[in-house]
Scaffold this motif. Structure first.
Motif, PDB file in Angstrom:
ATOM      1  N   GLU A  24       0.868  -1.173   0.218  1.00  0.00           N
ATOM      2  CA  GLU A  24      -0.245  -0.170   0.203  1.00  0.00           C
ATOM      3  C   GLU A  24       0.634   1.293   0.124  1.00  0.00           C
ATOM      4  O   GLU A  24       0.511   2.563  -0.660  1.00  0.00           O
ATOM      5  CB  GLU A  24      -1.110  -0.478   0.814  1.00  0.00           C
ATOM      6  CG  GLU A  24      -1.784   0.773   1.099  1.00  0.00           C
ATOM      7  CD  GLU A  24      -3.121   1.033   2.047  1.00  0.00           C
ATOM      8  OE1 GLU A  24      -3.519   1.780   2.494  1.00  0.00           O
ATOM      9  OE2 GLU A  24      -3.092  -0.228   2.962  1.00  0.00           O
ATOM     10  N   GLN A  25       2.365   1.358   0.688  1.00  0.00           N
ATOM     11  CA  GLN A  25       2.642   2.638   1.174  1.00  0.00           C
ATOM     12  C   GLN A  25       3.868   2.664  -0.302  1.00  0.00           C
ATOM     13  O   GLN A  25       4.077   3.681  -1.280  1.00  0.00           O
ATOM     14  CB  GLN A  25       3.813   1.708   2.026  1.00  0.00           C
ATOM     15  CG  GLN A  25       4.672   3.850   2.576  1.00  0.00           C
ATOM     16  CD  GLN A  25       4.117   4.346   2.267  1.00  0.00           C
ATOM     17  OE1 GLN A  25       3.231   4.502   3.372  1.00  0.00           O
ATOM     18  NE2 GLN A  25       4.621   5.558   1.182  1.00  0.00           N
ATOM     19  N   LEU A  26       3.688   1.510  -0.666  1.00  0.00           N
ATOM     20  CA  LEU A  26       4.488   1.492  -2.499  1.00  0.00           C
ATOM     21  C   LEU A  26       4.082   2.101  -3.513  1.00  0.00           C
ATOM     22  O   LEU A  26       4.460   3.017  -4.236  1.00  0.00           O
ATOM     23  CB  LEU A  26       4.706   0.560  -2.912  1.00  0.00           C
ATOM     24  CG  LEU A  26       5.116  -0.783  -4.778  1.00  0.00           C
ATOM     25  CD1 LEU A  26       6.091   0.533  -4.270  1.00  0.00           C
ATOM     26  CD2 LEU A  26       5.827  -1.308  -4.400  1.00  0.00           C
ATOM     27  N   VAL A  27       2.159   1.745  -3.316  1.00  0.00           N
ATOM     28  CA  VAL A  27       1.740   2.404  -4.678  1.00  0.00           C
ATOM     29  C   VAL A  27       1.133   3.892  -4.127  1.00  0.00           C
ATOM     30  O   VAL A  27       1.064   4.605  -5.089  1.00  0.00           O
ATOM     31  CB  VAL A  27       0.144   1.746  -4.190  1.00  0.00           C
ATOM     32  CG1 VAL A  27      -1.068   2.289  -4.876  1.00  0.00           C
ATOM     33  CG2 VAL A  27       0.525   0.057  -4.523  1.00  0.00           C
ATOM     34  N   ARG A  28       1.368   4.166  -3.020  1.00  0.00           N
ATOM     35  CA  ARG A  28       1.267   5.837  -2.730  1.00  0.00           C
ATOM     36  C   ARG A  28       2.549   6.633  -4.048  1.00  0.00           C
ATOM     37  O   ARG A  28       2.178   7.159  -3.803  1.00  0.00           O
ATOM     38  CB  ARG A  28       1.162   6.203  -1.049  1.00  0.00           C
ATOM     39  CG  ARG A  28      -0.986   5.520  -0.935  1.00  0.00           C
ATOM     40  CD  ARG A  28      -0.631   6.416   0.765  1.00  0.00           C
ATOM     41  NE  ARG A  28       0.061   5.619   1.901  1.00  0.00           N
ATOM     42  CZ  ARG A  28      -0.095   4.136   2.353  1.00  0.00           C
ATOM     43  NH1 ARG A  28      -1.036   4.272   2.521  1.00  0.00           N
ATOM     44  NH2 ARG A  28       0.835   3.902   3.884  1.00  0.00           N
ATOM     45  N   ASP A  29       3.591   5.825  -3.040  1.00  0.00           N
ATOM     46  CA  ASP A  29       4.592   6.347  -3.567  1.00  0.00           C
ATOM     47  C   ASP A  29       4.631   6.639  -5.519  1.00  0.00           C
ATOM     48  O   ASP A  29       5.485   7.878  -5.615  1.00  0.00           O
ATOM     49  CB  ASP A  29       6.158   5.856  -3.110  1.00  0.00           C
ATOM     50  CG  ASP A  29       6.053   5.780  -1.884  1.00  0.00           C
ATOM     51  OD1 ASP A  29       5.866   6.084  -1.102  1.00  0.00           O
ATOM     52  OD2 ASP A  29       7.168   4.540  -1.210  1.00  0.00           O
ATOM     53  N   LEU A  30       4.200   5.543  -5.466  1.00  0.00           N
ATOM     54  CA  LEU A  30       3.951   5.614  -7.118  1.00  0.00           C
ATOM     55  C   LEU A  30       3.711   7.166  -7.607  1.00  0.00           C
ATOM     56  O   LEU A  30       3.773   7.586  -8.748  1.00  0.00           O
ATOM     57  CB  LEU A  30       3.823   4.605  -7.530  1.00  0.00           C
ATOM     58  CG  LEU A  30       5.787   2.956  -7.624  1.00  0.00           C
ATOM     59  CD1 LEU A  30       4.871   1.695  -8.194  1.00  0.00           C
ATOM     60  CD2 LEU A  30       6.155   3.588  -8.073  1.00  0.00           C
ATOM     61  N   GLN A  31       2.179   6.466  -6.465  1.00  0.00           N
ATOM     62  CA  GLN A  31       1.046   7.479  -7.315  1.00  0.00           C
ATOM     63  C   GLN A  31       1.669   8.907  -6.736  1.00  0.00           C
ATOM     64  O   GLN A  31       1.716   9.463  -7.799  1.00  0.00           O
ATOM     65  CB  GLN A  31      -0.235   7.725  -6.145  1.00  0.00           C
ATOM     66  CG  GLN A  31      -1.118   6.397  -6.676  1.00  0.00           C
ATOM     67  CD  GLN A  31      -1.967   6.597  -5.577  1.00  0.00           C
ATOM     68  OE1 GLN A  31      -1.731   6.415  -4.394  1.00  0.00           O
ATOM     69  NE2 GLN A  31      -3.231   5.276  -6.097  1.00  0.00           N
ATOM     70  N   ARG A  32       2.037   9.399  -5.823  1.00  0.00           N
ATOM     71  CA  ARG A  32       3.353  10.537  -5.878  1.00  0.00           C
ATOM     72  C   ARG A  32       4.485  11.065  -7.147  1.00  0.00           C
ATOM     73  O   ARG A  32       3.949  12.169  -7.555  1.00  0.00           O
ATOM     74  CB  ARG A  32       3.695  10.665  -4.490  1.00  0.00           C
ATOM     75  CG  ARG A  32       4.521  12.062  -4.283  1.00  0.00           C
ATOM     76  CD  ARG A  32       4.195  12.408  -2.441  1.00  0.00           C
ATOM     77  NE  ARG A  32       5.253  10.970  -1.619  1.00  0.00           N
ATOM     78  CZ  ARG A  32       5.377  10.006  -1.165  1.00  0.00           C
ATOM     79  NH1 ARG A  32       3.879  10.229  -1.125  1.00  0.00           N
ATOM     80  NH2 ARG A  32       5.220   8.835  -0.860  1.00  0.00           N
ATOM     81  N   THR A  33       4.345   9.983  -7.586  1.00  0.00           N
ATOM     82  CA  THR A  33       5.702  10.122  -8.699  1.00  0.00           C
ATOM     83  C   THR A  33       4.537  10.809 -10.319  1.00  0.00           C
ATOM     84  O   THR A  33       5.135  11.810 -10.677  1.00  0.00           O
ATOM     85  CB  THR A  33       6.604   8.889  -8.597  1.00  0.00           C
ATOM     86  OG1 THR A  33       8.051   9.113  -8.230  1.00  0.00           O
ATOM     87  CG2 THR A  33       7.557   8.937 -10.102  1.00  0.00           C
ATOM     88  N   VAL A  34       3.592  10.097  -9.948  1.00  0.00           N
ATOM     89  CA  VAL A  34       3.061  10.558 -11.402  1.00  0.00           C
ATOM     90  C   VAL A  34       2.242  11.724 -11.133  1.00  0.00           C
ATOM     91  O   VAL A  34       3.000  12.227 -11.879  1.00  0.00           O
ATOM     92  CB  VAL A  34       1.854   9.510 -11.010  1.00  0.00           C
ATOM     93  CG1 VAL A  34       1.216   9.688 -12.485  1.00  0.00           C
ATOM     94  CG2 VAL A  34       2.971   7.855 -11.647  1.00  0.00           C
ATOM     95  N   ARG A  35       2.143  12.043 -10.068  1.00  0.00           N
ATOM     96  CA  ARG A  35       1.554  13.436  -9.243  1.00  0.00           C
ATOM     97  C   ARG A  35       2.132  14.561 -10.028  1.00  0.00           C
ATOM     98  O   ARG A  35       2.532  15.707 -10.098  1.00  0.00           O
ATOM     99  CB  ARG A  35       0.706  13.230  -8.234  1.00  0.00           C
ATOM    100  CG  ARG A  35      -0.306  12.661  -7.873  1.00  0.00           C
ATOM    101  CD  ARG A  35      -1.316  12.800  -6.901  1.00  0.00           C
ATOM    102  NE  ARG A  35      -2.853  12.222  -6.566  1.00  0.00           N
ATOM    103  CZ  ARG A  35      -2.737  11.338  -5.770  1.00  0.00           C
ATOM    104  NH1 ARG A  35      -2.220  12.140  -4.171  1.00  0.00           N
ATOM    105  NH2 ARG A  35      -4.264  10.768  -5.767  1.00  0.00           N
ATOM    106  N   SER A  36       3.883  14.484 -10.082  1.00  0.00           N
ATOM    107  CA  SER A  36       5.232  15.023 -10.017  1.00  0.00           C
ATOM    108  C   SER A  36       5.085  16.094 -11.550  1.00  0.00           C
ATOM    109  O   SER A  36       5.723  16.819 -11.670  1.00  0.00           O
ATOM    110  CB  SER A  36       5.896  14.934  -9.318  1.00  0.00           C
ATOM    111  OG  SER A  36       6.546  13.438 -10.791  1.00  0.00           O
ATOM    112  N   GLY A  37       4.292  14.538 -12.324  1.00  0.00           N
ATOM    113  CA  GLY A  37       4.380  15.267 -13.707  1.00  0.00           C
ATOM    114  C   GLY A  37       5.782  14.149 -14.482  1.00  0.00           C
ATOM    115  O   GLY A  37       5.744  14.791 -15.856  1.00  0.00           O
ATOM    116  N   ILE A  38       6.757  13.891 -13.860  1.00  0.00           N
ATOM    117  CA  ILE A  38       8.214  13.668 -14.786  1.00  0.00           C
ATOM    118  C   ILE A  38       7.718  12.579 -15.435  1.00  0.00           C
ATOM    119  O   ILE A  38       8.731  12.477 -16.036  1.00  0.00           O
ATOM    120  CB  ILE A  38       9.155  13.291 -13.638  1.00  0.00           C
ATOM    121  CG1 ILE A  38      10.252  13.191 -13.946  1.00  0.00           C
ATOM    122  CG2 ILE A  38       8.575  12.197 -11.744  1.00  0.00           C
ATOM    123  CD1 ILE A  38      11.075  14.162 -14.526  1.00  0.00           C
ATOM    124  N   THR A  39       7.088  11.461 -14.931  1.00  0.00           N
ATOM    125  CA  THR A  39       6.806  10.375 -15.557  1.00  0.00           C
ATOM    126  C   THR A  39       6.373  10.922 -16.956  1.00  0.00           C
ATOM    127  O   THR A  39       6.505   9.958 -17.993  1.00  0.00           O
ATOM    128  CB  THR A  39       6.079   8.898 -14.893  1.00  0.00           C
ATOM    129  OG1 THR A  39       4.939   9.625 -15.038  1.00  0.00           O
ATOM    130  CG2 THR A  39       6.218   8.731 -13.937  1.00  0.00           C
TER     131      THR A  39
END
Length: 480
Positions: free
Chosen positions: A17-32
Motif C-alpha cells: 500500500e505504501q509502495l503504491v502511494r509512493d508511485l502515485q506521488r511520482t506520477v502526480r509530480s508530472g515527471i513520467t
C-alpha cells in the motif's frame, strides 16, 4: 527495488500500500509524463538488456534449461527491438491528433490527447520470464506510467536478477520490482491500480479480473488456449513439418501460449505427415532427444506430473505414435505425437502447455472449422494451405487472437501486429504502438473560439432555427 517478505501478509499488504502511494506521488509530480523521462528510461532499459545479456541468458537456463539461442531470440532480441521502436516513434505516439469538427460545433477545434493511465501493475509468467514481464513495462514507460513489475516466483533466478538489475538502470521513484509468491500477489491485487497487465492462465486471469473489478481498474489479460493448426494437401509437408516442429518444441518445449496445441490434418496426408514429423524431430533433436541441448525441460515437478497424467490416460496412451518417454528427475518429456485421440480425452480439453502434440484426422475445411468453433477461442490459429480460399475461410469464419498462415509463432515478432487474445484467450493487446495504447487513455479535447456561435444553436428555437438544425440531418447525403 521493493522486495517484500511473505511471512507476514499484513505487513506485506501495508508495504504494498505504501509502495503504491509512493508511485502515485511520482506520477502526480508530472515527471513520467515528459518525453525526456520516457526516452531516458527506454534507453536505460535497452542498455540493461545489452550489457547483461550473458547474465540474463544464464538466469533463464538455470530456471528453465533453455539454450542460449532460444533466450536471445525469444526474449532479448524482442525486447531490444521493442525498445528501439518505442524510442524512435515515441514523439509521434505522444502527439495530439486533431479530428474533424461538425458544423454545429464551429467555431472550434477538437483533438485527441494520449495521457498515461497512472500507476500500473505488470504480473509476468514463468515461461518467457524476461520478455513477458519487461515488454509490457516498455509500454508502461512509453505511455508515461509508473509501474510495478511482479516476476514469477516459479523462475526465482530470473526474478532475482530483474529485482537486482532494474533499480540500477531505471528510476526507482517510478519503476519497482516486487518479488514473492501467492501472498504477495494477493496483496498487490488488493490495491487500487490504474492498470493491471497480467500474462498467464485463464484460472488466475479470472482472479485478476475479479480483483480489478472492485476498483473498476482496466485490465489487459494475455492468456492462452488450445492453438490449432490446420494442414491440407496443397502444402509442402517437409517445409510444414519443420515450421510446426520449431513452433511446438524449439521455443520452450511447448510451454508457450502460442505454441501449436493440436493438428487438424486432411485425411489423405495424415500417414505422410506423421512420418515427416518423425523425421524432422530426429533431424532437430537427434535419435535420443533426452541428450539434446536444443530442448528445454519442463519447468517443475508439478507441471511434469500434470503432463504425465495426460499421457497416461488410457485412451491417450494407446494412441502414442512417437515419444512418450520421460524422466522426472531431469524433468524431461520427449517430443510426443498422439494420433486420433477422442476429442473428450483430457489432452484435448485443456491447453497442453508441453511437448505433446495430438493429430486429429479431418475430412476437410468444414470439419476442421467446426472443431475449432466448438472449443474456446484460441490465442493463435495456424493454417497451412496454399489455397487462398481456404486461408480466407479460417480468417473470416473462426475467431482467434491471431492467425498465422503457413507459419507458426513468428507473428509475435511483427511489432506492427497487435498481440492479444479474444474470449477466454484474453482481452486487450500490446506490442509496438499497441503497447503504448494499452497503458494510455485517449482523452478527447474540444476547444471553442470566443468568436460568434453558429446561428441557430441557442434558444429560442424559431422555425428558421429549427430548419437550420434539420438541415444538418441531410447535409452531404448526396456524397454518401
Amino acid at each position: 527495488m521493493a522486495i517484500i517478505e511473505e511471512e507476514n501478509l499484513v505487513a506485506a499488504a501495508a508495504g504494498v500500500e505504501q509502495l503504491v502511494r509512493d508511485l502515485q506521488r511520482t506520477v502526480r509530480s508530472g515527471i513520467t509524463k515528459t518525453e525526456k523521462w520516457r526516452i531516458q528510461q527506454l534507453k536505460a532499459l535497452l542498455k540493461l538488456i545489452v550489457e547483461n545479456q550473458d547474465s540474463l541468458v544464464q538466469a533463464v537456463f538455470t530456471d528453465l534449461g533453455k539454450p542460449a539461442h532460444q533466450v536471445v531470440f525469444t526474449e532479448l532480441l524482442i525486447l531490444a527491438t521493442s525498445c528501439k521502436l518505442a524510442i524512435k516513434e515515441l514523439k509521434q505516439w505522444m502527439a495530439p491528433k486533431e479530428v474533424p469538427v461538425p458544423p454545429m460545433a464551429l467555431p472550434g477545434i477538437a483533438f485527441v490527447v494520449p495521457e498515461p493511465l497512472g500507476v500500473a501493475l505488470v504480473i509476468a509468467p514463468w515461461n518467457f520470464p524476461i520478455s513477458l514481464g519487461v515488454d509490457p513495462l516498455i509500454g508502461a514507460i512509453s505511455a508515461g506510467c509508473a509501474a510495478v513489475l511482479k516476476p514469477s516466483e516459479i523462475t526465482p533466478t530470473v526474478s532475482s536478477i530483474l529485482a537486482d538489475l532494474l533499480p540500477k538502470y531505471l528510476d526507482t521513484d517510478a519503476i519497482r520490482v516486487v518479488e514473492g509468491g501467492i501472498p504477495i500477489t494477493t496483496a498487490l491485487l488488493a490495491q487500487k491500480w490504474d492498470k493491471i497487465f497480467y500474462t498467464g492462465n485463464d484460472t488466475v486471469g479470472r482472479i485478476v479480473m475479479a480483483a480489478a473489478a472492485k476498483h473498476l481498474t482496466p485490465v489487459t489479460l494475455e492468456l492462452g488456449g488450445k492453438s490449432p493448426v490446420y494442414i491440407d494437401d496443397s502444402v509442402d509437408l517437409k517445409v510444414s513439418a519443420r515450421r510446426i516442429c520449431q513452433g511446438k518444441w524449439s521455443f520452450s518445449d511447448g510451454q508457450a501460449c502460442i505454441a501449436p496445441d493440436y493438428l487438424l490434418v486432411q485425411e489423405n496426408i495424415v500417414p505422410k505427415l506423421v512420418e515427416t514429423l518423425k523425421e524432422t524431430i530426429v533431424e532437430f533433436f537427434g535419435e535420443d532427444p533426452s541428450t539434446c541441448a536444443e530442448l528445454g525441460r519442463i519447468v517443475n515437478a508439478n507441471h511434469f506430473r500434470r503432463l504425465t497424467r495426460l499421457l497416461d490416460d488410457p485412451r491417450t496412451a494407446e494412441k502414442i505414435v512417437l515419444g512418450g518417454e520421460r524422466n522426472e528427475q531431469s524433468l524431461f518429456i520427449a517430443p510426443t505425437i498422439v494420433l486420433d485421440v477422442p476429442l473428450d480425452v483430457p489432452v484435448m480439453l485443456d491447453e497442453i502447455f508441453g511437448p505433446i502434440l495430438p493429430i486429429i484426422t479431418v475430412k476437410g475445411v468444414d470439419e476442421a472449422i467446426n472443431i475449432i468453433l466448438d472449443l474456446p477461442k484460441p490465442l493463435a490459429l495456424y493454417v497451412f494451405s496454399t489455397n487462398k480460399a481456404v486461408q480466407e475461410r479460417f480468417v473470416t469464419e473462426t475467431s482467434a487472437g491471431a492467425v498465422g498462415i503457413n507459419e507458426t509463432v513468428l507473428h509475435v515478432a511483427v511489432l506492427g501486429l497487435p498481440f492479444g487474445g479474444v474470449g477466454e484467450s484474453g482481452m486487450g493487446a500490446y506490442h509496438g504502438k499497441h503497447s503504448f495504447d494499452a497503458f494510455s487513455h485517449y482523452k478527447g479535447v474540444y476547444h471553442k473560439s470566443m468568436e460568434a456561435d453558429a446561428d441557430g444553436t441557442f434558444p429560442p428555437y424559431t422555425s428558421a432555427r429549427n430548419n437550420l438544425l434539420r438541415s444538418f440531418l441531410t447535409e452531404d447525403l448526396e456524397e454518401i
